[in-house]
Design an enzyme around this catalytic site. Structure first.
Site, short mmCIF file in Angstrom:
data_model
loop_
_atom_site.label_atom_id
_atom_site.label_comp_id
_atom_site.label_asym_id
_atom_site.label_seq_id
_atom_site.Cartn_x
_atom_site.Cartn_y
_atom_site.Cartn_z
N SER A 116 0.81 -1.22 0.00
CA SER A 116 0.00 0.00 0.00
C SER A 116 0.84 1.27 0.00
CB SER A 116 -0.97 0.00 1.18
OG SER A 116 -0.26 -0.09 2.40
N HIS B 16 5.36 -13.02 8.99
CA HIS B 16 5.57 -11.69 8.42
C HIS B 16 6.64 -11.77 7.33
CE1 HIS B 16 6.20 -7.34 8.14
NE2 HIS B 16 4.99 -7.26 8.66
N HIS C 46 -2.59 -8.40 2.89
CA HIS C 46 -2.08 -7.13 3.46
C HIS C 46 -3.08 -6.67 4.52
CE1 HIS C 46 0.27 -3.60 3.72
NE2 HIS C 46 -0.11 -2.94 2.65
N ASP D 55 -1.87 -7.99 13.49
CA ASP D 55 -3.27 -8.38 13.24
C ASP D 55 -3.74 -9.50 14.15
OD1 ASP D 55 -3.50 -6.53 11.20
OD2 ASP D 55 -2.65 -7.91 9.72
N ARG E 254 4.02 -4.16 17.84
CA ARG E 254 2.65 -3.62 17.79
C ARG E 254 1.66 -4.63 18.39
NH1 ARG E 254 2.22 -2.69 11.54
NH2 ARG E 254 3.01 -4.83 11.71
C1 LIG Z 1 2.48 -12.49 6.20
C2 LIG Z 1 2.78 -13.57 5.18
C3 LIG Z 1 1.91 -13.29 3.93
C4 LIG Z 1 4.26 -13.50 4.83
O1 LIG Z 1 4.47 -14.37 3.74
P1 LIG Z 1 5.92 -14.93 3.42
O2 LIG Z 1 6.93 -13.87 3.59
O3 LIG Z 1 5.83 -15.62 2.11
O4 LIG Z 1 6.13 -15.98 4.61
P2 LIG Z 1 7.16 -17.17 4.71
O5 LIG Z 1 8.44 -16.89 4.01
O6 LIG Z 1 7.24 -17.51 6.15
O7 LIG Z 1 6.42 -18.35 3.92
C5 LIG Z 1 7.01 -19.64 3.82
C6 LIG Z 1 5.92 -20.68 3.93
O8 LIG Z 1 5.34 -20.62 5.25
C7 LIG Z 1 3.94 -20.49 5.13
N1 LIG Z 1 3.43 -19.63 6.18
C8 LIG Z 1 3.82 -18.37 6.47
N2 LIG Z 1 3.05 -17.85 7.45
C9 LIG Z 1 2.18 -18.84 7.78
C10 LIG Z 1 1.11 -18.91 8.70
N3 LIG Z 1 0.75 -17.86 9.46
N4 LIG Z 1 0.41 -20.04 8.78
C11 LIG Z 1 0.73 -21.10 8.01
N5 LIG Z 1 1.72 -21.09 7.11
C12 LIG Z 1 2.42 -19.97 6.98
C13 LIG Z 1 3.74 -19.81 3.79
O9 LIG Z 1 2.40 -20.00 3.33
C14 LIG Z 1 4.78 -20.51 2.95
O10 LIG Z 1 4.28 -21.77 2.60
P3 LIG Z 1 4.53 -22.40 1.13
O11 LIG Z 1 6.01 -22.46 0.97
O12 LIG Z 1 3.88 -23.72 1.21
O13 LIG Z 1 3.87 -21.46 0.17
C15 LIG Z 1 2.45 -14.96 5.76
O14 LIG Z 1 3.21 -15.17 6.92
C16 LIG Z 1 0.98 -15.16 6.04
O15 LIG Z 1 0.21 -15.50 5.14
N6 LIG Z 1 0.54 -14.91 7.32
C17 LIG Z 1 -0.85 -14.99 7.66
C18 LIG Z 1 -1.58 -13.77 7.17
C19 LIG Z 1 -1.23 -12.54 7.99
O16 LIG Z 1 -1.17 -12.58 9.21
N7 LIG Z 1 -1.02 -11.40 7.29
C20 LIG Z 1 -0.73 -10.14 7.93
C21 LIG Z 1 0.70 -9.75 7.79
S1 LIG Z 1 1.03 -8.24 8.65
#
Ligand SMILES: CC(C)(COP(=O)(O)OP(=O)(O)OC[C@H]1O[C@@H](n2cnc3c(N)ncnc32)[C@H](O)[C@@H]1OP(=O)(O)O)[C@@H](O)C(=O)NCCC(=O)NCCS
Length: 436
Positions: free
Chosen positions: A240, A316, A270, A371, A325
């Protein structure tokens, strides 16, 4: 305008620093970009300077180099309040110094003087169908104000470049003053039978926002001050903030830029994550008809993961620690709502989930992010409609967008234009190189 004087006093210093970097070290290579990075969201590639806020992987968010704890301790607050005024945080981001009480109040007064929302903005909101998402309404309402942008008009009249940021700041103060009223209007229209609540001019911006959402509990005003502080900015490379900055680089006005940024914030990976997280917690709570035990949480988490879903509120892209936070909101809840069932559920989840995510061996950061708890607090104070949570987030976050855009104009940053390649280009580059 005090905030303008402060920026004015600093612009030259920052311009000189940037110009020196370009002139003396313009050829210095910061990083190489890999094919994997190009093919997967330019992850980790440095693309911006973000002095306004920075996310340190090991310790979390910093506003102008101050940690969240420092910001909470150092910024001025109104009498009787524990949490800083929103005007103080905005001044810190824009002005790069901890403001005095008088300076923070000056921002709050600027907002009061600029808060009147033109009727056509409400008409735009009213024109949406009942089923419209509140974020679409919010973004469109902000977009509609572009027609009266002072920047747009001054640019059309031949404004000189050194005036850009002044007018952009003027528009930014108008927008950030009006945003809480627009958000509250959408809330009351959608969820309270259009029973609108008059603003209370005696209140600071955050408390007034809480009041217009229909809750006059002083504790909710405090939560809103904390909420505004924690959500205002998170570096300039997330979807964003980067979108707002990118659109602004085309000299689009602040309304166009912030509306675009909000559209990015609306995505489930996001800003929408706060509603998804709260919905997940609520369904966990409902499944077991009360605060679940550790065993039940394990069972529910395993079920979520086995369905190929993520655990919302955990993980994250940048952080590698518990999000400060999250901690700040947890501390608020421990003090104000320790016996709340959903909060107790969130705490039990916190006790269990990191170990489960660690055990998967693939999650880079098993810790809770902001969140994981935001919605729990809103539920406690009666804001139950989770689809509205991203609008709350956006009301604060556009303040960060505006700080980045104003400073980009102050530093004379040019239009952004990275380079795209075809798959064939990449294949040819690889086969012609000595790589292998
Ligand atoms: C925030 C987020 C999008 C970051 O994504 P990212 O940088 O790609 O995260 P990672 O490098 O840790 O991902 C590696 C793997 O772990 C998984 N993973 C990461 N966070 C996870 C979670 N909360 N629950 C389950 N699996 C998760 C990913 O889906 C990915 O799996 P894959 O290889 O099978 O696709 C991810 O952690 C997520 O989806 N979290 C939940 C949603 C959330 O809380 N969003 C708000 C962020 S402020």
């Amino acid at each position: 305008m005090i905030i303008e004087d402060r920026i004015e006093a600093n612009v030259m210093i920052w311009q000189e620093r940037m110009n020196r970097l370009i002139k003396e070290h313009g050829d210095y290579v910061i990083s190489n970009v890999t094919v994997a990075q190009i093919c997967s969201g330019i992850r980790g590639v440095p693309i911006q300077i973000s002095d306004i806020s920075y996310v340190d992987p090991g310790s979390g968010l910093r506003y102008r180099s101050y940690t969240i704890n420092e910001v909470l301790n150092l910024l001025p607050r109104i009498e009787g309040s524990i949490y800083p005024m929103t005007g103080a945080i905005y001044y810190l981001l824009m002005g790069n110094e901890i403001p005095t009480y008088a300076k923070a109040m000056n921002v709050e007064e600027e907002w009061k003087a600029r808060a009147k929302v033109p009727q056509y903005v409400y008409n735009v909101i009213d024109a949406f169908p009942e089923t419209a998402s509140p974020m679409s309404m919010f973004s469109a309402a902000i977009l509609s104000m572009s027609s009266q942008s002072k920047f747009y008009q001054a640019y059309a009249n031949g404004m000189s470049k050194d005036q850009y940021w002044h007018v952009m700041l003027d528009d930014s103060l108008d927008l950030t003053a009006r945003a809480p009223r627009i958000a509250a209007y959408i809330y009351n229209k959608k969820y309270r039978n259009n029973q609108q609540i008059q603003a209370d001019e005696n209140l600071d911006l955050a408390a007034n926002f809480a009041h217009m959402l229909g809750n006059d509990d002083p504790a909710y005003a405090e939560l809103m001050r904390l909420f505004m502080l924690l959500h205002m900015d998170h570096e300039n490379a997330n979807v964003s903030a980067h979108t707002a900055h990118l659109v602004g680089s085309a000299l689009s006005d602040i309304y166009l830029s912030c509306s675009a940024g909000l559209n990015g914030l609306s995505g489930p990976l996001h800003g929408l994550a706060n509603q998804e997280c709260c919905n997940w917690l609520l369904s966990l709570y409902n499944e077991y008809k009360g605060v679940p035990t550790e065993k039940q949480i394990r069972e529910y988490v395993e079920k979520t993961l086995s369905e190929g879903r993520v655990i919302p509120g955990y993980g994250h892209a940048v952080l590698r620690c518990i999000d400060p936070r999250f901690t700040a909101q947890m501390n608020f809840a421990k003090k104000n709502l320790p016996d709340d069932d959903l909060f107790r559920t969130a705490m039990n989840v916190f006790a269990v989930v990191p170990d489960i995510l660690k055990a998967t061996g693939k999650v880079s950061n098993p810790w809770p992010n902001v969140d994981a708890i935001t919605g729990t607090l809103q539920q406690h104070y009666g804001i139950k409609e989770t689809e509205f949570y991203t609008v709350l987030f956006g009301t604060s976050r556009i303040m960060g967008f505006t700080a980045h855009v104003v400073w980009a104009r102050a530093l004379g940053k040019p239009i952004e234009r990275p380079k795209a390649l075809t798959t064939r280009h990449l294949e040819a580059m690889i086969s012609e190189s000595s790589y292998k």
